[in-house]
Structure formats: C-alpha cells, structure tokens
Scaffold this motif. Structure first.
Motif, PDB file in Angstrom:
ATOM      1  N   VAL A 247      -3.312 -13.871 -11.043  1.00 19.10           N
ATOM      2  CA  VAL A 247      -3.329 -13.496 -12.471  1.00 19.10           C
ATOM      3  C   VAL A 247      -1.997 -13.827 -13.138  1.00 19.10           C
ATOM      4  O   VAL A 247      -1.944 -14.327 -14.263  1.00 19.10           O
ATOM      5  N   ALA A 248      -0.889 -13.562 -12.408  1.00 19.31           N
ATOM      6  CA  ALA A 248       0.437 -13.839 -12.963  1.00 19.31           C
ATOM      7  C   ALA A 248       0.649 -15.317 -13.221  1.00 19.31           C
ATOM      8  O   ALA A 248       1.495 -15.694 -14.047  1.00 19.31           O
ATOM      9  N   ASN A 249      -0.138 -16.178 -12.549  1.00 17.89           N
ATOM     10  CA  ASN A 249      -0.034 -17.620 -12.755  1.00 17.89           C
ATOM     11  C   ASN A 249      -1.081 -18.152 -13.729  1.00 17.89           C
ATOM     12  O   ASN A 249      -1.342 -19.352 -13.754  1.00 17.89           O
ATOM     13  N   GLY A 250      -1.694 -17.254 -14.496  1.00 19.25           N
ATOM     14  CA  GLY A 250      -2.569 -17.666 -15.591  1.00 19.25           C
ATOM     15  C   GLY A 250      -4.000 -17.980 -15.209  1.00 19.25           C
ATOM     16  O   GLY A 250      -4.721 -18.586 -16.019  1.00 19.25           O
ATOM     17  N   LEU A 251      -4.448 -17.604 -14.022  1.00 11.67           N
ATOM     18  CA  LEU A 251      -5.831 -17.861 -13.603  1.00 11.67           C
ATOM     19  C   LEU A 251      -6.622 -16.553 -13.636  1.00 11.67           C
ATOM     20  O   LEU A 251      -6.236 -15.569 -13.014  1.00 11.67           O
ATOM     21  N   SER A 252      -7.718 -16.570 -14.334  1.00 11.00           N
ATOM     22  CA  SER A 252      -8.538 -15.363 -14.469  1.00 11.00           C
ATOM     23  C   SER A 252      -9.701 -15.409 -13.475  1.00 11.00           C
ATOM     24  O   SER A 252     -10.873 -15.309 -13.851  1.00 11.00           O
ATOM     25  N   ILE A 253      -9.357 -15.571 -12.192  1.00  9.49           N
ATOM     26  CA  ILE A 253     -10.372 -15.596 -11.141  1.00  9.49           C
ATOM     27  C   ILE A 253      -9.911 -14.692  -9.995  1.00  9.49           C
ATOM     28  O   ILE A 253      -8.737 -14.335  -9.906  1.00  9.49           O
TER      29      ILE A 253
END
Length: 622
Positions: A79-85
């Motif tokens: 999540v902290a790296n911008g991925l919503s999975i």
C-alpha cells in the motif's frame, strides 16, 4: 450502377483497399508493442515492491514466527508503494533454505491494441522470496530425534552453542527459567519454554533474538557420508560382527586391523639357576664373575634356555649382540641387564623383589608379562609382542621405548584382558612416561585395557592405528598418543584429577560400545584439527551404539572435535560439564540431548567454524 462497376474494374481502387487493410494491421501491431511495454514497466515496478515486501515480511516472521504478522507487514509495504491490491504471502523452501514468498498480481489496461482483442486488461504477476536462514541447517549441536524431548534442559542445567547453531528434528524443552538453552540460531520442530510466558525466556538465541526456524526434519546426519569415518566404523564392525544398515553391505568390507599373536615355542631342556656358588660348576655358574659372588656376565652369543631363575641378591648381565630364548624367567634378584639384541620368553616373565630389569634395543617377545611389588622393567626400541596379557601391580612399572616403525602386539590373559594396571603402577609404551613417542606400526591389543586405582598410568604411543579388542576402562591416568583408536566395546572413564586425568591430542576413537565419563573424572581430548595422518580430522568419537552416552557424577572435561553417536541418547548430569578447549570446537551429533541438575554442555569455541550458524539477517533468494 455503371460507376460502381467501373470502380471495381479500376486498378487504383485495389490499391486503396489494400492500403486500408494494411493500415488496420499496422495499427494493431503498434498497439500490441505498446501494451507489451506497459506490461513490462508494470512488472519491473511490481518486482521492486515484491522484493521489499518479501524482505520486510521475512523479518516480521523471524521475530513473531506468525505468518499472519508477515502478511500484514507485506500489505503495508504494498500500500505504501501505491498499489491497492493484497499480496499473497506464504512460507516456502528454495534449495533447502526456508523463506517467505510474496506474490503480487496487478491488471494492465489494454488501450491501443483493443482492435485485436475484446479484453479490457491482462494480469502481470511477480514473485519474490526472502530467506529465513542464510546457511544450511547443520549445527554444532545436532539432535536427530523427532521426539518431544529431543533437546531437554532441567534444573539449573545449561546447553550452550552461542557461536553456532542448535538443530533438531524434535522439540527443544526447558522446564524452568534456570534451565538455559542458548545458540546463535535454532532449527527445531517446536520450542517448549514455559518461562517465556513470564518474560524469563530460557530458550534464546544470541546476538539476534528469536533467530530460529520451526520446521520438521530440519536436522540431518551430515557425518554419514564421511569416508574416513565409514572406514573407522568398518574396523569396529569387523571386531563386533555388527552389520550397519546405514551403509551398503553393512559396512563390513574392510580387513580387520587386529593382530593376534601366535604362541611362541621353546624346546630346550636346559635350566639355569643363580646362587652363591663356586665358579665352573656348570650351567650359568661358568659365567660367575668370582666364586660365591652371585654376579654373572654372559658373553654375546645365542642361548636357548628352558627356565632361568635369578635368586635374591644376585645380578646378571647379558652382553650386547646376543640372541636369547627362554621358556620362563623368574627374576627375584637384585639386577638383570640385557644389552642390545633379540629376546624371546615363551612362557611367563615374572619380576619380583626390589629390582630393575633393563633390556636394550631389539625385538622383545613374551608369553605373559607380570610385574609386581615395586619392580621395574625398562626396554629400548624394537617390536614388542606379548602372547598373553600384561599385568603390572603394586607400584611397579613397565617402559617400552617404542620408536618409529615399531609394532606393539598384545594378546590376552585368557580372561579377556590385554593390559591390567593397578596399585599405582605404570605401563608406558614410550621412552618416558610423559611424552608419547612415534610408532608407525599398528598397536594391537587382543583384549580389554583396564587401568585401576589412583596413581596408576598407561601411556599409549603415537601410531596411525591402535586396536583394542575389548573395553577401555580407566579409573586412573591415561595419556593417548596421537592416532586412530578402534575399540570393540565401551570407553569408560572414571579417572580423577591431576596425574589421574585423561589426556590426548590428535586422537579419534571409534567404538562398538558407549562413552561414559563419571566419578569426578577429568579429561582433555582433542581431535586432529588438520589432516596430519593421525586420527580423523575434526572427529573425536564415533559409535553406532543405541546405549546411552553420559557425562555424570561430577565429571569435568574438554573435548575438541565431533562426538558422533547418532543412535545414542546423550546426557550430562550431577554437576558434570563438557566443553570446547579454547578456540577449538566441540560438536555433537546424537539422538537426543538431556542435561539435568547443574550439568553443562558448552560448544563456545565453535564460532570460527559454525557449520549451521546464521547472520541473523535475511536475503533475497529469488
């Protein structure tokens, strides 16, 4: 419709149609290339995220030993790296190394290449695995059992492998906060540490906390493939008749190194007996120095005598260069000296009275050899053979000046004993009774070696191979010369301290029986640290016995090298301790380890070798 027919017939119209169709194909191919590039970019981005997530998840798992904690940690990184999975986190093994795997899957939209497919997107999956251990799972303490008490400490006991790994297929148990089990890293099926609930952990790793892996079948018998160890155990099997299921053919294909001495013969009918007689009365009196002196000098020559008896107060000297054969020799006189030359006594050589017997260099052969009552027998170099046993008692001593290429061959006394030493006596196969000397030939004893009573001592020579076709039992001092020792039976040490301790450098013992140190014994034994021709490098004890191996009743000692007893339950109790010697390394490969009371097992010197040690860090495996 004429214009339409003219269009169909016109060549210019064909070119336009073909161009239109080509344009559609070109746009599709270009779109496909763009979509592939987008997918590759997504895969590179996802791989970076997966790598970081796997490393973080592995660290979290090593601290908590909970996969759920590793999953939550990976979620946060993604999540902290911008991925919503949500990544998929699992525990795996890669090349025998445990790791945490993180799998990330994202959808890449299809835009330009939509003319070729009806799909709106396609998936890109990346996988990263971070290790939980940086090396293999062999340890300097290895318990092969998968039982619930494979490694157990109770009371105020201590098991320490602070410089390397403790590995077992079973459970590590500590029954209270004072029973300590410490290692640099731990691999076990489970850990049973009740004190941990009260923040008084008894099972710990250092310097990294909770540096352990919980898994089944994490320990292995890494000694079994060692060809030198297999050969040594084959020699033992030839003595015991054991067929070892761990090796093809039972590991019995070697030739027995035991040498059984053949009986000596003497057909002489001539007897000599000394006394205070006039000269020239026949027999030995012809060599009396003067009438009634009872002092004799025998010139060089070849003599075959049935029985020689030397009475009280008499002295006899045989000159150098003689070849002498006797049936029985009874020495009760003042002195007996043999110069250099071969000597054979086919029956019994008995030394009594306050006397010293000296033999020069040469081959020395005896039927049986008994020395008692404070008497002394010292001989020079040469092959040494006794058909029967050696019995030295009552403060007497025997010194055999074993030298390079000399062999020592001893039978037994009919009761299974090759050497019996007691009452403060000494048997030394050396030029003195402190420093073992070199012997390239085999040392072979066809029976047990029994060292009894305080102040007694046996000193073995250096030899590539020593064979004891029985037990080795010591309640007094023993000094082992360098080399490999093949022992048919048990190795039992109940020696004391000081001169009654047990010492040996560059030694390896392969046994058919068990190892037992007890009764306040002290010992300092070291395996060869290099391949120097003596013993087996880094291996101190080898046995396939199922009987217990024990250090008990206040025994204290240092052991440098591997103690290999894969089917034996190892125990330390009653205030006993066994540890490494200085910077050397002690290792254990046994079935189970049980330490009770204030017993201690300490392999602290293994930090430089650390065959199963870990750095406490994680790394990417893939």
């Amino acid at each position: 419709m004429d214009w339409f027919r003219r269009l169909l017939k016109a060549r210019e119209g064909s070119v336009i149609a073909i161009s239109a169709l080509a344009l559609v194909s070109l746009l599709g191919m270009t779109g496909l290339a763009v979509e592939i590039g987008n997918g590759f970019a997504a895969k590179v981005r996802n791989q970076r995220v997966a790598d970081v997530a796997a490393l973080a998840a592995a660290i979290a798992y090593k601290t908590s030993q909970l996969l759920a904690v590793a999953q939550n940690t990976a979620n946060d990184v993604v999540v902290a790296n911008g991925l919503s999975i949500t990544p998929i986190v699992s525990q795996v093994s890669v090349g025998g190394v445990d790791g945490i795997q993180v799998s990330i899957t994202t959808a890449v939209p299809i835009r330009i290449a939509s003319v070729l497919t009806s799909a709106a997107s396609y998936n890109v999956t990346t996988i990263a695995v971070a290790s939980l251990l940086t090396t293999n799972t062999t340890g300097c303490i290895t318990a092969l059992s998968n039982s619930s008490t494979a490694v157990s400490a109770s009371g105020g006991a201590s098991i320490s492998a602070s410089g390397c790994a403790l590995v077992t297929n079973g459970t590590i148990v500590s029954d209270n906060s004072s029973a300590k089990v410490t290692a640099k890293s731990i691999t076990a099926q489970a850990i049973n540490d009740p004190a941990a609930a009260y923040n008084q952990n008894a099972v710990t790793t250092t310097p990294t906390a909770r540096n352990w892996t919980l898994k089944a079948n994490g320990a292995s018998d890494f000694v079994k493939p060692n060809t030198a160890a297999q050969t040594a155990l084959c020699y033992v099997n030839k003595l015991t008749g054991y067929s070892d299921p761990d090796y093809a053919g039972g590991n019995t294909g070697c030739t027995s190194p035991l040498v059984v001495p053949a009986a000596l013969s003497n057909n002489s009918t001539t007897d000599w007996s000394t006394g205070y007689t006039p000269r020239n009365q026949g027999g030995i009196s012809n060599y009396e120095n003067s009438d009634y002196s009872c002092t004799y000098t025998i010139p060089a020559g070849t003599y075959t005598i049935r029985d020689l008896s030397i009475g009280g107060g008499c002295s006899v000297v045989f000159a150098t260069g003689s070849t002498l054969t006797f049936r029985n020799l009874n020495m009760s006189g003042q002195a007996l000296t043999f110069g250099d030359g071969d000597i054979g006594i086919t029956g019994t050589f008995t030394v009594n009275g306050n006397t010293i017997v000296t033999m020069g260099n040469g081959a020395h052969s005896f039927g049986t050899l008994a020395i008692g009552g404070g008497k002394f027998l010292q001989m020079g170099s040469g092959n040494f053979l006794v058909v029967g046993g050696i019995n030295v008692s009552g403060g007497a001593w025997l010194k055999v000046g074993t030298s390079t290429n000399d062999t020592v061959t001893i039978g037994n006394d009919g009761a299974g004993n090759a050497i019996v030493v007691g009452g403060g006596s000494k048997v030394c196969f050396t030029s003195d009774c402190s420093t073992p000397t070199a012997a390239a030939g085999t040392f072979s004893a066809n029976g047990s070696v029994n060292v009894q009573g305080g102040g007694s001592l046996v000193v073995f020579p250096k030899s590539i191979l020593h064979v004891i076709n029985g037990d080795l039992i010591a309640t007094a001092g023993v000094i082992f010369g360098s080399g490999l020792y093949i022992i048919k039976g048990n190795f039992q040490n109940t020696t004391g301290s000081g001169s009654d301790s047990m010492n040996g450098v560059d030694v390896t013992f392969a046994m058919g029986g068990t190892l037992n140190f007890a009764g306040g014994s002290q010992f300092d034994l070291a395996a060869p640290s290099t391949s120097n021709g003596y013993g087996i490098q880094d291996i101190l004890f080898l046995t396939k016995t199922t009987s217990g191996t024990s250090i008990s009743a206040g025994a204290v000692g240092k052991a440098s090298g591997l103690i290999y007893a894969p089917y034996s339950n190892f125990s330390s109790s009653g205030g006993s301790s066994i540890s490494s010697n200085g910077s050397a390394c002690m290792m254990l490969v046994v079935n189970t380890i049980t330490v009770t009371g204030s017993g201690t097992v300490n392999t602290a010197g293994c930090s430089s070798q650390a065959p199963g040690a870990t750095t406490g860090t994680v790394r990417l495996l893939q």
